[in-house]
Write an enzyme that holds these catalytic residues in place. Structure first.
Site, mmCIF file in Angstrom:
data_model
loop_
_atom_site.group_PDB
_atom_site.id
_atom_site.type_symbol
_atom_site.label_atom_id
_atom_site.label_comp_id
_atom_site.label_asym_id
_atom_site.label_seq_id
_atom_site.Cartn_x
_atom_site.Cartn_y
_atom_site.Cartn_z
ATOM 1 C CG LEU A 144 5.340 0.787 -5.591
ATOM 2 C CD1 LEU A 144 4.528 0.088 -6.671
ATOM 3 C CD2 LEU A 144 6.414 1.654 -6.265
ATOM 4 C CB CYS A 145 3.782 4.307 -1.246
ATOM 5 S SG CYS A 145 3.920 5.715 -0.166
ATOM 6 C CB ILE A 146 -0.533 5.501 0.687
ATOM 7 C CG1 ILE A 146 -1.817 5.593 1.530
ATOM 8 C CG2 ILE A 146 -0.666 6.328 -0.590
ATOM 9 C CD1 ILE A 146 -1.715 5.023 2.930
ATOM 10 C CB THR A 199 6.828 -3.133 -2.236
ATOM 11 O OG1 THR A 199 8.090 -3.200 -1.562
ATOM 12 C CG2 THR A 199 6.868 -1.999 -3.248
#
Length: 218
Positions: free
Chosen positions: A137-139, A191
């Site tokens: 997720l994210c970074i 995502t």
């Protein structure tokens, strides 16, 4: 549903600026349980790179431990990452937050030239070798780009991070909220979450989307 499916979740501390992004971590755990699967939580037993005051962003003159801080989110039920055995899990998932880029790796300082903590690298490589799904997720997808190289991932729409990912030989796909990029060959699921301007509802939807996508492939 996810009956008897077991996820390993790697956390990187507690708090977006120096550890795991708490909404992403909690919503991931919630999504796993809501889908009828179970999880175990891991974190490396190392010092955080630094401690940030989350009100004003200043660096605080104290030391904190990534495992102990992550245990706050885990309600104490957590294991040191060196005890992770990929054979025992169906999938691995890594929520975002600056802890990914400061504690699990040096991405925040070195970008594509970063090093990744050996236990994190071993966990990702272990799952990849067994062709088991890895969610990020994210970074956190930058870890997959760095370790696996020819991966296809997303961090949303951030151009400079996308370029950094592509410089590693990986492919970046731009995405919006709750969109999941699936790299079938490498079994990677990513995502964007808070890499985009987001509400906690967006984060919940993103976590739910990535977990349900992973469960289709287990």
């Amino acid at each position: 549903m996810g009956n008897n499916k077991k996820f390993a979740v790697i956390l990187s501390g507690s708090g977006v600026f120096d550890g795991s992004e708490i909404h992403e971590a909690v919503m991931t755990l919630y999504a796993i349980a809501k889908h009828g699967a179970t999880y175990e939580i891991f974190a490396p037993n190392i010092n955080q790179y630094h401690v940030i005051n989350h009100i004003d962003g200043s660096v605080m003159n104290e030391k904190r431990n990534v495992l102990i801080e992550s245990a706050r989110i885990a309600r104490g039920k957590i294991k040191p990452l060196n005890e992770f055995n990929p054979e025992l899990f169906n999938a691995l998932i890594i929520p975002g937050g600056f802890g990914v880029a400061k504690n699990l790796s040096t991405w925040a300082f070195d970008g594509p030239k970063c090093s990744i903590h050996p236990q994190v690298e071993a966990a990702i490589k272990g799952m990849h070798k067994l062709k088991k799904p890895i969610g990020a997720l994210c970074i956190a997808p930058v870890l997959l780009a760095k370790i696996i190289g020819n991966a296809t991932v997303t961090i949303g729409k951030d151009t400079s991070t996308a370029q950094a990912i592509e410089s590693l030989g990986a492919k970046h796909q731009p995405t919006g909220h709750a969109q999941v990029v699936v790299d079938e060959k490498n079994m990677l699921f990513s995502t964007p979450c808070y890499m985009l301007d987001a509400t906690i509802v967006d984060i919940s939807n993103g976590a739910k989307a990535v977990v349900s996508e992973i469960l289709k492939w287990i």
